[in-house]
Scaffold this motif. Sequence first.
Motif, mmCIF file in Angstrom:
data_model
loop_
_atom_site.group_PDB
_atom_site.id
_atom_site.type_symbol
_atom_site.label_atom_id
_atom_site.label_comp_id
_atom_site.label_asym_id
_atom_site.label_seq_id
_atom_site.Cartn_x
_atom_site.Cartn_y
_atom_site.Cartn_z
ATOM 1 N N ILE C 168 -0.919 70.993 8.807
ATOM 2 C CA ILE C 168 -0.317 70.385 10.007
ATOM 3 C C ILE C 168 0.469 69.174 9.540
ATOM 4 O O ILE C 168 0.065 68.501 8.590
ATOM 5 C CB ILE C 168 -1.413 69.930 11.001
ATOM 6 N N SER C 169 1.607 68.893 10.161
ATOM 7 C CA SER C 169 2.329 67.654 9.858
ATOM 8 C C SER C 169 2.638 66.928 11.152
ATOM 9 O O SER C 169 2.857 67.547 12.191
ATOM 10 C CB SER C 169 3.640 67.956 9.124
ATOM 11 N N GLU C 170 2.669 65.610 11.059
ATOM 12 C CA GLU C 170 3.032 64.816 12.238
ATOM 13 C C GLU C 170 3.917 63.656 11.809
ATOM 14 O O GLU C 170 3.912 63.232 10.634
ATOM 15 C CB GLU C 170 1.787 64.289 12.957
ATOM 16 N N ALA C 171 4.696 63.167 12.746
ATOM 17 C CA ALA C 171 5.510 61.967 12.522
ATOM 18 C C ALA C 171 5.469 61.163 13.809
ATOM 19 O O ALA C 171 5.662 61.720 14.891
ATOM 20 C CB ALA C 171 6.950 62.353 12.177
ATOM 21 N N VAL C 172 5.191 59.878 13.694
ATOM 22 C CA VAL C 172 5.091 59.030 14.878
ATOM 23 C C VAL C 172 6.177 57.967 14.813
ATOM 24 O O VAL C 172 6.284 57.238 13.832
ATOM 25 C CB VAL C 172 3.694 58.383 14.980
ATOM 26 N N LEU C 173 6.968 57.912 15.847
ATOM 27 C CA LEU C 173 8.089 56.984 15.936
ATOM 28 C C LEU C 173 7.666 55.912 16.929
ATOM 29 O O LEU C 173 7.608 56.163 18.128
ATOM 30 C CB LEU C 173 9.294 57.786 16.461
ATOM 31 N N PRO C 174 7.336 54.725 16.441
ATOM 32 C CA PRO C 174 6.722 53.760 17.351
ATOM 33 C C PRO C 174 7.713 53.127 18.324
ATOM 34 O O PRO C 174 8.911 53.002 18.030
ATOM 35 C CB PRO C 174 6.150 52.710 16.404
ATOM 36 N N LEU C 206 15.822 66.173 16.925
ATOM 37 C CA LEU C 206 15.524 65.255 18.030
ATOM 38 C C LEU C 206 14.920 63.966 17.472
ATOM 39 O O LEU C 206 15.268 62.867 17.908
ATOM 40 C CB LEU C 206 14.558 65.911 19.022
ATOM 41 N N TYR C 207 14.034 64.111 16.484
ATOM 42 C CA TYR C 207 13.452 62.922 15.857
ATOM 43 C C TYR C 207 14.554 61.988 15.380
ATOM 44 O O TYR C 207 14.515 60.773 15.604
ATOM 45 C CB TYR C 207 12.559 63.326 14.678
ATOM 46 N N ARG C 208 15.543 62.578 14.718
ATOM 47 C CA ARG C 208 16.623 61.753 14.164
ATOM 48 C C ARG C 208 17.415 61.056 15.277
ATOM 49 O O ARG C 208 17.838 59.902 15.126
ATOM 50 C CB ARG C 208 17.531 62.603 13.290
ATOM 51 N N ARG C 209 17.607 61.743 16.392
ATOM 52 C CA ARG C 209 18.290 61.093 17.513
ATOM 53 C C ARG C 209 17.487 59.881 18.013
ATOM 54 O O ARG C 209 18.024 58.797 18.200
ATOM 55 C CB ARG C 209 18.444 62.081 18.679
ATOM 56 N N LEU C 210 16.204 60.099 18.230
ATOM 57 C CA LEU C 210 15.391 59.013 18.801
ATOM 58 C C LEU C 210 15.234 57.870 17.805
ATOM 59 O O LEU C 210 15.205 56.690 18.187
ATOM 60 C CB LEU C 210 14.010 59.536 19.222
ATOM 61 N N ALA C 211 15.171 58.233 16.521
ATOM 62 C CA ALA C 211 15.054 57.191 15.489
ATOM 63 C C ALA C 211 16.312 56.326 15.442
ATOM 64 O O ALA C 211 16.267 55.157 15.052
ATOM 65 C CB ALA C 211 14.795 57.833 14.125
ATOM 66 N N ALA C 212 17.433 56.898 15.859
ATOM 67 C CA ALA C 212 18.700 56.153 15.827
ATOM 68 C C ALA C 212 18.896 55.265 17.049
ATOM 69 O O ALA C 212 19.835 54.470 17.092
ATOM 70 C CB ALA C 212 19.867 57.151 15.713
ATOM 71 N N TRP C 213 18.045 55.412 18.058
ATOM 72 C CA TRP C 213 18.179 54.528 19.221
ATOM 73 C C TRP C 213 17.969 53.086 18.767
ATOM 74 O O TRP C 213 17.101 52.806 17.933
ATOM 75 C CB TRP C 213 17.106 54.856 20.265
ATOM 76 N N PRO C 214 18.715 52.141 19.339
ATOM 77 C CA PRO C 214 18.561 50.744 18.895
ATOM 78 C C PRO C 214 17.159 50.195 19.173
ATOM 79 O O PRO C 214 16.684 49.303 18.479
ATOM 80 C CB PRO C 214 19.628 49.994 19.695
ATOM 81 N N GLN C 215 16.519 50.690 20.209
ATOM 82 C CA GLN C 215 15.139 50.287 20.447
ATOM 83 C C GLN C 215 14.446 51.369 21.259
ATOM 84 O O GLN C 215 15.099 52.216 21.849
ATOM 85 C CB GLN C 215 15.077 48.952 21.178
ATOM 86 N N ARG C 216 13.125 51.332 21.240
ATOM 87 C CA ARG C 216 12.336 52.308 21.990
ATOM 88 C C ARG C 216 11.223 51.580 22.717
ATOM 89 O O ARG C 216 10.549 50.723 22.134
ATOM 90 C CB ARG C 216 11.689 53.344 21.057
ATOM 91 N N ARG C 217 11.013 51.937 23.960
ATOM 92 C CA ARG C 217 9.872 51.403 24.706
ATOM 93 C C ARG C 217 8.640 52.252 24.424
ATOM 94 O O ARG C 217 7.556 51.732 24.170
ATOM 95 C CB ARG C 217 10.190 51.420 26.208
#
Lengths: 444, 444, 444
Positions: C168-174, C206-217
């Motif tokens: 299993i693999s996971e990645a968490v984008l805080p 999709l991960y790459r898109r969200l990682a490129a957002w300037p900030q995340r709530r």
Amino acid sequence: MSAMPQIAASGLDSVDQIEVLFDRLWPLMRSLTGPGVRATHDILSEYLPLQRIEVPSGTRVFDWTVPKEWLVRQSYVIAPDGRRILDVAENNLRLVNYSVPFRGALSRAALEAHLHSRPDMPDAVPYVTSYYEPRWGFCLSDNERAALPEGDYEVVVDTELKDGALTISEAVLPGSENAEVLISTYTCHPSLANNELSGPLVAAFLYRRLAAWPQRRLTYRFVFAPETIGAIAYLALRGDHLREYLVAGYVATCCGLDTHFTYKRSRRGDTLADRAAVHALKSMGFEYRVRDFAPTGSDERQYCSPGFNLPVGSLIRGVYGEYPEYHTSLDNKALIDFAALRGTIDAYETICRALERNERFENLLPHGEPQLGRRGLYPTIGAADQADRVQAMMWVLNLSDGSHDLLSIAERSGIAIDQLWPAALAAEKAGILRRAVSKETARG
Amino acid sequence: MSAMPQIAASGLDSVDQIEVLFDRLWPLMRSLTGPGVRATHDILSEYLPLQRIEVPSGTRVFDWTVPKEWLVRQSYVIAPDGRRILDVAENNLRLVNYSVPFRGALSRAALEAHLHSRPDMPDAVPYVTSYYEPRWGFCLSDNERAALPEGDYEVVVDTELKDGALTISEAVLPGSENAEVLISTYTCHPSLANNELSGPLVAAFLYRRLAAWPQRRLTYRFVFAPETIGAIAYLALRGDHLREYLVAGYVATCCGLDTHFTYKRSRRGDTLADRAAVHALKSMGFEYRVRDFAPTGSDERQYCSPGFNLPVGSLIRGVYGEYPEYHTSLDNKALIDFAALRGTIDAYETICRALERNERFENLLPHGEPQLGRRGLYPTIGAADQADRVQAMMWVLNLSDGSHDLLSIAERSGIAIDQLWPAALAAEKAGILRRAVSKETARG
Amino acid sequence: MSAMPQIAASGLDSVDQIEVLFDRLWPLMRSLTGPGVRATHDILSEYLPLQRIEVPSGTRVFDWTVPKEWLVRQSYVIAPDGRRILDVAENNLRLVNYSVPFRGALSRAALEAHLHSRPDMPDAVPYVTSYYEPRWGFCLSDNERAALPEGDYEVVVDTELKDGALTISEAVLPGSENAEVLISTYTCHPSLANNELSGPLVAAFLYRRLAAWPQRRLTYRFVFAPETIGAIAYLALRGDHLREYLVAGYVATCCGLDTHFTYKRSRRGDTLADRAAVHALKSMGFEYRVRDFAPTGSDERQYCSPGFNLPVGSLIRGVYGEYPEYHTSLDNKALIDFAALRGTIDAYETICRALERNERFENLLPHGEPQLGRRGLYPTIGAADQADRVQAMMWVLNLSDGSHDLLSIAERSGIAIDQLWPAALAAEKAGILRRAVSKETARG
């Protein structure tokens, strides 16, 4: 219960058997009270073990008083030409039901005030009652009325109103639980077919179906009583009990026409009675329509009065007041269809089976899916098709969370409870499901 | 109240009487403030007993400040050929409402920045305001604008902005209970017909209808105020009171076109205001449409702001912004239909009557049906037809369980409250129903 | 966050980039376990920072046991004419997935019991698995099957089942808050295109898109695991955490066909996951359909099992089991549309942005409307038109009462959350709105 057949053995009833009972009950002079009612209950007692309740005249039942008992010895008119006409012995609709005694000679004009016909249905003899206002009268077709010559008429209404009793019968078929299902029907209309005999016929043969089940979880209560006053008197006797134990009830009336089913919801509109009936009709594939409760109709008016508000609906097949022959001599044997009437018994039995099977299970392995494969509950080779029984199993497991009963799983999944039931039993046997303690109460 | 006529005496208003009032109010130069508003309220005071409230300029009302009062002495332009054009004396839409004073000579090009026309409606003079930003300007049709020659123009905007007051009027028609119904309308638009005068006309004549009722259970509050700032100022004065006592309210605006009714729900969407309006429209047989609340529109925006969230909707007939003549000189007397406007008064009166009659009864004989026959409330001879009034009685008795008010019985039965009402009164008189203590509160 | 672009920079992914990744992953022999799965995760790790979790064979995960690891060395059949057929090296669907080792010579008749084909799709090689029942078998088209000659066949299934691990693999984008969004997809199908690779491709990009957002709530959790057993094992590890923090989740599967979107609701049916997905699809203008939860499908079955009942739905584009090529060799690169697949990434990003923006505001000036004009938030000159942004502002102000989040304002107003968001920010900046403390919990 797992051995319960889909439809009970056809040996219990046949179109012929139903027709035989119809023919025996047809000619009796039924009314609110009296010997015709008792004779009707006597014959029904050959089919199911009825307990008789006689409520004496004058007894207060809530806002009502049980009326005197009505007896008809003879009733007819001698026409100016000497013919005996409007004879109750020829057709018991001829006499206004509960007519007070009268003897006398009247002109045609004076007789007019006592005649009842239907200009809109000139060949039909109407059915007319006057239970609570002392009257006498005769019913005839509008064509007959037009043909009455001028002259003197001799009227004989040899009836009697005397202290007696109102006759109610009940039969209780016990189950392993106290929760009850009520089937209520009436026996106060004289020779009328759909709007009288279809109800008692369905109720009597339904009893035999349920009695033949190998076991029963619920208790079934069958009631035969005159409409309105009888239901009110029965509620005076059993209302508190029903409030405590009734989970679903149905008024069986007008259920012998070869037409779509009509289910009339209980006053609350979403009771177990309503859910089981709608689900059964849907799963049987019959044409049906559902209508909301209205305080007009039959004895659901009493069961759903605000002081009781019981979970009682009505499954109808040929709605009172909505077929032209209603309350006339044309509502006779030719109008009803005995195969359709037997189909109504099937529908009621399916409803009762849905109620029986409406148990609540608890998934003991609720975290992810249980591994069904190693329990022999899942195909061991994965291919593109998925069997219906796997779907039934998945739904039962996913929703058996303590808050869903099987009917709600059926409603949500679109799978018939009779398909969900074997899945639930298999999962129970495999130790995945546990039957929850019944939460059904009289409030349905 | 049982003597309340279906529709109040037609002598209280007629199409002619309404038209007379329209003609008197039409030419006045209304605005947020000023003498035109006061003259409007003076004339309305001849029709209903208005109490005047003057809120001084500079008063803080929630987030707003009451503006200075605006006075127009004269306003026009002298064209290069010496003609006097765009004269406010000819049409009070010519001057941008709340224009600041100005005098001077401008080239045609310089004048352009102060002109307002509608290319999409080349014959119409638009209605333009600038209440809170100091500006001056003139309105003209796009065709007029195109015909303006080059040259020098002399502009006279002889207006004044001075400390004064914002004018609001109210009239309260008391009932036997403190619970209130609000009718709110605005008086800030100059010579505009549907989107101005229809509202005050309906409100004024509705008052007279309600005042003529032999008795009232509810209290009716009528408010005439400029839109937005006026409603906000009124809420600053009466908001706490309305929060406590208001059970239903309506903003009367744009209600004079010969078209279908539009009922706009209150923010909560299911208040007594909404239920009474929808039921009245349905039972009257008029064409109508219902739309959900939106925070754009008229003063329901203020009454339904989150800090108040009052049960206020709006019954409209020709919705603002949705007919092409809106906010132009074409929204004039020729556009409205006085018979339709009178029909709107009928609709509002029917709504108020539904509110009056929306009482809650308790069935004192809730176990089974009461025996209506011996009380003369049921036909004593049973035949196939059942009268509408028996149905009304049955519904009232069955649902008078303490939780249903008459409107909810009307909604569930499909029978108009005006048919249920006499049944309820008859049952009350017969001692079967008891009027429940009103549970209505400001939260509707 | 106000600087967040509508759609993230297109430089992050392109149809070509997606196709490159597809081509690399396509030939790998994926299964529940084994080197093909690890190779898949290795390649994906080049695109997003995956953390590997290896769950040893024999580990109990709720009702399941992690199976032995499966290794394929070679597998084929030598036909009577000496040709090597059904070679897994040619197409990894040829071998029944998880086949146990076997070597031997069989008659054609004896071989039959080990062959799988689809008579309804005579040119397609079916995809067949037997994870939990020891079997071996070969898959071929029905036409190939018909052409097999009589004679002796030599079978080589050189596989091994040995203690190993499930990958299993996971990645968490805080984000700035602990509340989490889950994107779960599976990596257990061999060379299948829509029903395998589309999911991991969408998730990775999709991960790459969200990682490129300037900030995340919000915090975003991406999971790649074999279907069913992998999701169950993951829940055994992270279930308690997800129960506490998950506000919305989606199973990404079958999302690469050029057809309408299908959103399958979570078990609860009205979770934040459901509301955000439906709103995003509606506001994007794509064709879409919504279906209720059913306990058949993909890993939402596990996430929504009654012991977890997490807010997890699934956004699909080409539903498993409903396109004819499903689970056959025809579900290949030719079937999917990479531009459509990229559109699915857009849809998922829009959903995530709706979740980000779904804040709750409190109107600090709730009594009447705030005076927007003097804050530069309202046109200062009143005319007949009202801008869309004024409408957005009005809705945000009216419904920011503490009980409405921006999604519910979007649902009620019909205005996209992406239009409401700048209005809310402007009102916050002007001091009219205050951001409410997040009330989102794992219960969505």
